[in-house]
Each structure stands twice: as structure tokens, then as C-alpha cells.
Motif scaffolding. Structure first.
Motif, PDB file in Angstrom:
ATOM      1  N   GLY A 368      26.474  33.900 -24.105  1.00 17.20           N
ATOM      2  CA  GLY A 368      27.743  33.271 -24.403  1.00 17.20           C
ATOM      3  C   GLY A 368      27.993  33.059 -25.874  1.00 17.20           C
ATOM      4  O   GLY A 368      29.022  32.534 -26.271  1.00 17.20           O
ATOM      5  N   SER A 369      27.049  33.462 -26.749  1.00 18.71           N
ATOM      6  CA  SER A 369      27.222  33.250 -28.178  1.00 18.71           C
ATOM      7  C   SER A 369      28.184  34.270 -28.757  1.00 18.71           C
ATOM      8  O   SER A 369      28.204  35.431 -28.361  1.00 18.71           O
ATOM      9  N   GLU A 370      28.973  33.851 -29.706  1.00 20.46           N
ATOM     10  CA  GLU A 370      29.891  34.763 -30.377  1.00 20.46           C
ATOM     11  C   GLU A 370      29.233  35.442 -31.573  1.00 20.46           C
ATOM     12  O   GLU A 370      29.782  36.379 -32.139  1.00 20.46           O
ATOM     13  N   THR A 371      28.049  34.976 -31.951  1.00 20.65           N
ATOM     14  CA  THR A 371      27.363  35.564 -33.088  1.00 20.65           C
ATOM     15  C   THR A 371      25.934  35.918 -32.700  1.00 20.65           C
ATOM     16  O   THR A 371      24.983  35.273 -33.108  1.00 20.65           O
ATOM     17  N   PRO A 372      25.757  36.960 -31.886  1.00 17.29           N
ATOM     18  CA  PRO A 372      24.419  37.339 -31.443  1.00 17.29           C
ATOM     19  C   PRO A 372      23.546  37.799 -32.599  1.00 17.29           C
ATOM     20  O   PRO A 372      24.027  38.317 -33.588  1.00 17.29           O
ATOM     21  N   ALA A 373      22.243  37.559 -32.474  1.00 19.72           N
ATOM     22  CA  ALA A 373      21.312  38.032 -33.482  1.00 19.72           C
ATOM     23  C   ALA A 373      21.334  39.550 -33.520  1.00 19.72           C
ATOM     24  O   ALA A 373      21.612  40.220 -32.517  1.00 19.72           O
ATOM     25  N   HIS A 376      19.388  41.706 -30.847  1.00 20.05           N
ATOM     26  CA  HIS A 376      18.849  40.965 -29.706  1.00 20.05           C
ATOM     27  C   HIS A 376      19.658  39.709 -29.422  1.00 20.05           C
ATOM     28  O   HIS A 376      20.075  39.000 -30.319  1.00 20.05           O
ATOM     29  N   SER A 377      19.879  39.458 -28.130  1.00 16.28           N
ATOM     30  CA  SER A 377      20.488  38.214 -27.666  1.00 16.28           C
ATOM     31  C   SER A 377      19.415  37.448 -26.903  1.00 16.28           C
ATOM     32  O   SER A 377      18.952  37.921 -25.857  1.00 16.28           O
ATOM     33  N   PRO A 378      18.943  36.331 -27.415  1.00 18.51           N
ATOM     34  CA  PRO A 378      17.811  35.626 -26.797  1.00 18.51           C
ATOM     35  C   PRO A 378      18.020  35.359 -25.312  1.00 18.51           C
ATOM     36  O   PRO A 378      19.112  34.983 -24.882  1.00 18.51           O
ATOM     37  N   SER A 379      16.974  35.540 -24.547  1.00 22.14           N
ATOM     38  CA  SER A 379      17.003  35.374 -23.097  1.00 22.14           C
ATOM     39  C   SER A 379      16.069  34.253 -22.668  1.00 22.14           C
ATOM     40  O   SER A 379      15.113  33.913 -23.369  1.00 22.14           O
ATOM     41  N   ILE A 380      16.361  33.707 -21.501  1.00 26.99           N
ATOM     42  CA  ILE A 380      15.461  32.755 -20.849  1.00 26.99           C
ATOM     43  C   ILE A 380      14.831  33.451 -19.658  1.00 26.99           C
ATOM     44  O   ILE A 380      15.531  33.962 -18.776  1.00 26.99           O
ATOM     45  N   HIS A 460      12.363  35.878 -29.906  1.00 31.39           N
ATOM     46  CA  HIS A 460      13.441  34.888 -29.847  1.00 31.39           C
ATOM     47  C   HIS A 460      13.636  34.324 -28.441  1.00 31.39           C
ATOM     48  O   HIS A 460      14.337  33.330 -28.265  1.00 31.39           O
ATOM     49  N   ASP A 461      13.037  34.957 -27.428  1.00 33.71           N
ATOM     50  CA  ASP A 461      13.233  34.528 -26.045  1.00 33.71           C
ATOM     51  C   ASP A 461      12.442  33.261 -25.737  1.00 33.71           C
ATOM     52  O   ASP A 461      11.496  32.898 -26.440  1.00 33.71           O
ATOM     53  N   LEU A 462      12.825  32.615 -24.641  1.00 32.82           N
ATOM     54  CA  LEU A 462      12.100  31.456 -24.132  1.00 32.82           C
ATOM     55  C   LEU A 462      11.519  31.801 -22.769  1.00 32.82           C
ATOM     56  O   LEU A 462      12.241  32.236 -21.864  1.00 32.82           O
ATOM     57  N   LEU A 463      10.209  31.603 -22.618  1.00 30.51           N
ATOM     58  CA  LEU A 463       9.529  31.800 -21.340  1.00 30.51           C
ATOM     59  C   LEU A 463       9.290  30.428 -20.717  1.00 30.51           C
ATOM     60  O   LEU A 463       8.698  29.551 -21.350  1.00 30.51           O
ATOM     61  N   VAL A 464       9.751  30.245 -19.492  1.00 22.07           N
ATOM     62  CA  VAL A 464       9.672  28.946 -18.827  1.00 22.07           C
ATOM     63  C   VAL A 464       8.758  29.067 -17.609  1.00 22.07           C
ATOM     64  O   VAL A 464       8.990  29.906 -16.730  1.00 22.07           O
TER      65      VAL A 464
END
Length: 483
Positions: A368-373, A376-380, A460-464
Motif C-alpha cells: 500500500g506504500s506510494e514510495t516503494p523501495a 523491493h516492497s517489504p513483505s510480511i 527488508h521483510d519481516l518474518l513472524v
């Protein structure tokens, strides 16, 4: 058992001793406690029950006691890595030998009385506490409250951290039935701290019938988050025989309006802990009522140094791990992992709130970010394993909109639902269908699910890791060489 038995051998023995893992009731454990001479483990006892948040209260009370130079013992369950975690003296896990000695004595004295694994362990903890020179003991209920083994001890202050649906086969299918069981830790004319802002009416009625002063979050005390800091409001009631409140001046009417007297303490600009502030506030209110702290300025000073390091293993716990998947030294090999032992719908809401905060705080280039890295767009990515008897869809539903990839795993124990079966339930419920990138895959164990997630993730991702204490335990065993 022989006197030369190790702690591991004792734990295996007591695991098989009783015909059922859970056997609610106090008669057997109380009889053995009397034979052992177990009466009162410390001058001040605080007992904590609740669907979620029990461990956070214990951790906060332990940290506060240590900061105040008090001698403190804590009893919690279940453990994550080692049984010794359950019994702590002055901030340190108990060593093997005191547990072995306690188990030997219990075995000698119980005669033909059968004890469950939890009852055996509870008696051992109480024996160790009673033999130690302690100022305060904090006891965490294992299940429910009224019929839980720790309830053989009368609490000076009772804490009810939350009231939700879990373990319905023992506690009932309504919040009212759960509240009735948790209210069982209340004692006549002794204060009760309730951190559930909307408790069932019968909880108020029980407190009223016992003349137990009820301190309710949002009324007698509160936690207000204010950006990078928070503030806490407490009620400091009059002290009587070491415990705040009396039947005469500190009651809550059946209608719910406060009849508790006492000055209000305002604690402002407090550092954010890595625990939910509402639980910290509940612990502080209990500490004030128990007489552990009687000076507002001293409390404020202690909190400024205590709160930044207040953390509890497996509760919204962030780790950075080194994952070497390439020989290229220019590649970032780190991964961020969030561990959370949550396993019911109420706790999932708290985890979902943390994931939303991560998106804003650390994953701003994410969904949903308007300014992706760039690139890469960080994922969960969620690594999930759960027990068979839990509300799987009720747990997953609050998380769904935040999650991009699901790695469904299995824990090697009979209670755990199979990974393929759980993955199938998620697909049948339409989990993941609304996100373009979402996927659900099943793995034989937590380690292989984590390995796959690490390989597929960017730095940049988050692993839960979530869904059970056992899921987090398996994850920590896999992660330990990498942290």
C-alpha cells in the motif's frame, strides 16, 4: 525414581504419572501441600490470571521488584526452551538441583495421591519459594483460576489481565463462564486489578460479594500511549495491614461505578517498553496496592531506567539473525524475525496491531506504500503452527490483511494440527485470496518453514513466528545459532 535421577528424568516421570494432562481441582494438591508444610511462599503474594497478558504482568512485577532491591520469586508456565524458566529467583532461572530436591520430597510425601505434571511443578515452586528469603512472590495461573493449583495460596492482590475465549472445554463457551473461573483467585476484602476494560457483569458481582476492591483499567488506573512515550495513571489507596483497601472504604458497586478511595498518581513521559503498556500499568497498580512501592517520585524514577529494557521472551520479541544464503559479501545476510506465542483470537488482535505498526514504522515501502523501495516492497511472512484444539480461523483472520506469505508448519507433538490440514482450512476460509502476492504452503516442521522463509525473504521483510508456545520454542532452537 532414584535419588540420582536428572531433572530431565524427573520431568519425564511426572509427565507420565497422572492419567490426564489437565485435572482441575484443588483437593489432591492441597492435601500434598499440607503434608509438605507449604503454607505461604512470601510475605506478599500476587496472583495473575487472564486469557492473555499474564506473562507480561509477571515480567513487569519482577523487573520492578528487582529495581526496588526486593527479593522476588516468580512462577510461570509454560516454558519456551527449558523447564527452569518456570521458576525464577531474583531474576534468574532456577538451577536443576533445587527442582530435583523438591521433586524428591514431593514424591516421598504424596503417598498414593496422584498429581498432574502442573501440580507437581507448582508444589515444587512453592517449596523453593518458601525455603528462600523472599519479599514477594508472583504466581501465574496455568488454566482458569478457581481450580488451578496455584490457587491453594491466598493472594494479597489478584490480577485479571484479560477475559477471552480459550480452553473452552475447561472454562466454558462464554466470557461469563470464563470470568467466573478467573474470579476464583479473588479473596475476601483483598484488592483485584482488572485489565479488561469491559469485564462481564458477573465479575463485578463476585468482587462485590467478596467486598473485594476492584481496580478497573480506564477507571481507577490507565495507560495512555502518546507517540514515542506513554503515561500511566494509578490509584494509591490507603494501606491496611500491608495491603491497600478495606471492605469499608474501597468497593465497586454491582452497577460498576467506582467506590475506591485514594489519591491519583500521574506518571508522565514514560519510555515505551517492549510489552503492552496496559499490562505494565496493571502490574504497577498491583504493586502499589500490595505495598511494594509507596512513593510516586521513587516509582517514576525507577520506571525511567526499567522500562526501556522490559521485554519478555516470545511476546512481540524482535530478533535480527544472520542468514548466509550467498557467498557474495556485498549481500545483506540479515533477517528480522518477530516471535509471538499468541494462539487465540484475542491475542491475534494484539499481534495484528503490531504488524500494522511495523508497516508504518519499518515497512513503509511495503503493502500500500506510494514510495516503494527500489527493487523491493517489504513483505510480511508468517510461519504458523497451532494446536488442534484452537480456533484456527478466528486466530488467523485478524492477521490476514497484513500478511503476504503463509508458511504453515507442524510441531512434533500429538496436540498439533497437521500442516497440510491447517493449510487446507486457511484455503477453505479464503485466507490470502484478497492479496495478489499471498500464498499458503505447508512444511513438515518449523525449522524447514523458517529456512524457506529466510531464503525467499529480502533483508527488508519481516518474518513472524506465531500460533503456539511450541512453535516459538522450535523456532528458537532453529534460530539460536544464527542470532
Amino acid at each position: 525414581m532414584t535419588q540420582a535421577a536428572t531433572l530431565a528424568q524427573w520431568l519425564d516421570y511426572i509427565q507420565q504419572l497422572h492419567p490426564s494432562e489437565i485435572d482441575m481441582g484443588l483437593d489432591r494438591v492441597r492435601q500434598v501441600a499440607q503434608r509438605l508444610g507449604v503454607t505461604r511462599p512470601a510475605p506478599t503474594v500476587i496472583t495473575v490470571t487472564g486469557t492473555n497478558g499474564k506473562g507480561s504482568h509477571v515480567a513487569a512485577l519482577e523487573a520492578l521488584s528487582l529495581a526496588l532491591k526486593l527479593r522476588v520469586g516468580t512462577y510461570t508456565s509454560p516454558h519456551i526452551l527449558n523447564y527452569n524458566e518456570r521458576v525464577r529467583l531474583n531474576g534468574q532461572d532456577i538451577t536443576d538441583q533445587p527442582l530435583i530436591d523438591a521433586f524428591e520430597r514431593i514424591e516421598q510425601m504424596r503417598g498414593d495421591i496422584s498429581l498432574s505434571y502442573f501440580e507437581f511443578g507448582t508444589l515444587a515452586a512453592l517449596m523453593i519459594f518458601q525455603q528462600s528469603p523472599l519479599d514477594v512472590v508472583v504466581l501465574e495461573v496455568g488454566l482458569g483460576g478457581r481450580l488451578d493449583a496455584v490457587n491453594i495460596i491466598d493472594a494479597d492482590v489478584a490480577i485479571i489481565s484479560s477475559i477471552g475465549l480459550d480452553h473452552q472445554e475447561y472454562l466454558g463457551n462464554s466470557r461469563e463462564s470464563v470470568a467466573r473461573e478467573k474470579a476464583g483467585i479473588m479473596r475476601a476484602a483483598k484488592p483485584v486489578v482488572c485489565v479488561d476494560a469491559n469485564p462481564p457483569a458477573n465479575l463485578l458481582d463476585i468482587a462485590e460479594s467478596l467486598a473485594s476492591p476492584l481496580y478497573l483499567i480506564g477507571r481507577e488506573f490507565n495507560a495512555i500511549d502518546d507517540g514515542p512515550v506513554w503515561r500511566c495513571e494509578l490509584t494509591a489507596a490507603s494501606m491496611h495491614s500491608g495491603v491497600a483497601g478495606t471492605a469499608a472504604d474501597s468497593l465497586t458497586s454491582a452497577g460498576g461505578e467506582s467506590r475506591v478511595s485514594g489519591p491519583r498518581w500521574q506518571l508522565n513521559n514514560l519510555p515505551m517498553p517492549r510489552l503492552q503498556t496496559r499490562n505494565v500499568a496493571g502490574a504497577l497498580q498491583a504493586a502499589v496496592l500490595s505495598g511494594l512501592i509507596t512513593d510516586q517520585e521513587q516509582l517514576n524514577s525507577v520506571l525511567l531506567s526499567m522500562l526501556p529494557t522490559l521485554q519478555l521472551a516470545g511476546r512481540l520479541q524482535y530478533l535480527t539473525i544472520a542468514f548466509d544464503q550467498t557467498a557474495d559479501p556485498a549481500q545483506n545476510k540479515s533477517r528480522t524475525v518477530l516471535l509471538d506465542v499468541s494462539h487465540n483470537p484475542q491475542a491475534a488482535l494484539s499481534l495484528a496491531a503490531e504488524l500494522a505498526s511495523w508497516r508504518k514504522r519499518d515497512g513503509q515501502a511495503g503493502q500500500g506504500s506510494e514510495t516503494p523501495a527500489v527493487g523491493h516492497s517489504p513483505s510480511i511472512r508468517v510461519i504458523l503452527a497451532m494446536m488442534q484444539d484452537k480456533d484456527h480461523i478466528g486466530y488467523v483472520s485478524p492477521l490476514e490483511k497484513h500478511v503476504d506469505f503463509w508458511y504453515i508448519a507442524h510441531v512434533d507433538m500429538p496436540r498439533c494440527i497437521g500442516a497440510e490440514q491447517l493449510a487446507g482450512r486457511l484455503r477453505e476460509a479464503g485466507i490470502g485470496e484478497t492479496a495478489d502476492t499471498a500464498s499458503i504452503r505447508a512444511f513438515t516442521d518449523v525449522g524447514s518453514a523458517l529456512d524457506s522463509a529466510c531464503r525467499e525473504a529480502s533483508p527488508h521483510d519481516l518474518l513472524v513466528v506465531c500460533g503456539s508456545f511450541f512453535t516459538v520454542s522450535d523456532a528458537l532452537h532453529w534460530l539460536s545459532p544464527k542470532t
